[in-house]
Design an enzyme around this catalytic site. Structure first.
Site, PDB file in Angstrom:
ATOM      1  N   ASP A  59       1.756  -3.027   9.404  1.00 49.51           N
ATOM      2  CA  ASP A  59       2.438  -4.309   9.161  1.00 49.51           C
ATOM      3  C   ASP A  59       2.843  -4.997  10.470  1.00 49.51           C
ATOM      4  OD1 ASP A  59       2.276  -4.246   6.385  1.00 49.51           O
ATOM      5  OD2 ASP A  59       4.162  -3.147   6.165  1.00 49.51           O
ATOM      6  N   LYS A  75       6.480   2.589   0.446  1.00 48.50           N
ATOM      7  CA  LYS A  75       6.245   2.781   1.891  1.00 48.50           C
ATOM      8  C   LYS A  75       7.249   3.742   2.525  1.00 48.50           C
ATOM      9  CE  LYS A  75       4.704  -1.976   2.516  1.00 48.50           C
ATOM     10  NZ  LYS A  75       4.696  -3.123   3.408  1.00 48.50           N
TER      11      LYS A  75
END
Ligand code: ATR
Length: 280
Positions: free
Chosen positions: A104, A66
């Site tokens: 997220d 990420k």
């Protein structure tokens, strides 16, 4: 020909995303398939460009990719992903542009909204200062929460608080060591655990115990393996409301699904699929 979606990560064998997204595609009658691919950080750019060249419908990125993704020349992070410094969703545009998003924080926000938490003005304690804490803290700060980040390594908590303050509202965000937890929880509305405490195989560890909590607290543990962590059991004992990490997983995936397809995903089915996969 089936439209292919995927998640890249390393390790990737235990990812629940394929089951969750394939269930969604199937029930919506979409001719799509979602696979997990093991990709090392040094190969990420090649893999993303390869997926683009092969006409993939979209990608998720997970550990340890990420943070690597925001540094790649081929992806343009959207403003929130840029602030967070991590991308978990890749969207391939019609004219060749590749955009990176971070869903997220939105996933965590939706999980808290489900538990009727009013985020704006809430006093939220976030335990941990890693990548997950960063995504959640940026999102909740943007929504007007009063946030204290507590971390074993206090410098990381202070650094994260400073980064968020620069981007949002300075007087509402602070960093602290773990020793402040007990007194902070007395005043807190929400505790979010983003540390690895309680995660399999360390299932008997917890960031806080029942004596430190109160019935008006909402406790959200992003750890979902085991499904009910020691922290959530302690929270129940204290009479606090509990929120499972499974919800964050499902909601971040649902948001990615919307970004790729523009179609509303079957969220309840996705929850059921993930829940059953974890129990199997
Ligand atoms: P992620 O990206 O999943 O958030 P990470 O960046 O490795 O993962 O962060 C893990 C977090 O869990 C960190 O805040 C870490 O604290 P340190 O910054 O002090 O390392 C925290 N953590 C891990 N093990 C812990 C433990 N045994 N006790 C307290 N905190 C712990």
């Amino acid at each position: 020909m089936k439209l292919v979606f995927g998640v890249f990560g390393d390790p990737i064998g235990h990812s629940l995303s394929p089951a969750m997204h394939n269930a969604a595609f199937s029930t919506l009658g979409m001719d799509c398939v979602y696979h997990a691919f093991r990709v090392r950080p040094e190969n990420l750019e090649k893999a993303i460009l390869g997926a683009e060249a092969m006409g993939f419908g979209g990608l998720n990125l997970t550990v340890p990719l990420k943070e690597t993704a925001v540094k790649l020349a081929c992806i343009k992070p959207d403003p929130l992903a840029k602030k967070i410094g991590a991308i978990n969703t890749v969207v391939f545009g019609t004219s060749g542009e590749i955009t990176g998003y971070n869903t997220d924080g939105l996933g965590a926000k939706q999980a808290l909204l489900d538990a009727a938490v009013e985020i704006g003005g809430s006093k939220i304690v976030i335990a941990g200062a890693g990548g997950a804490a960063r995504a959640i803290a940026f999102q909740l700060a943007t929504d007007g929460a009063d946030i204290t980040i507590i971390n074993r390594t206090v410098e990381r908590a202070i650094e994260l608080a400073r980064d968020i303050s620069d981007a949002t509202c300075p007087e509402k965000i602070r960093g602290n060591g773990l020793s402040g937890l007990k007194s902070l929880l007395k005043e807190a509305d929400v505790l979010v655990n983003t540390t690895a405490l309680g995660m399999h195989p360390n299932i008997d560890t917890t960031i806080a115990t029942a004596e430190e909590m109160h019935p008006d607290l909402t406790v959200f543990d992003i750890v979902y393996n085991p499904l009910e962590t020691k922290l959530l059991r302690e929270a129940k004992e204290a009479g606090a409301k509990t929120v499972s990490g499974i919800l964050m997983l499902v909601y971040q995936g649902a948001e990615a699904f919307r970004l790729w397809t523009g179609i509303e995903p079957p969220v309840e089915l996705m929850k059921k699929t993930v829940f059953e996969a974890l129990q199997a």
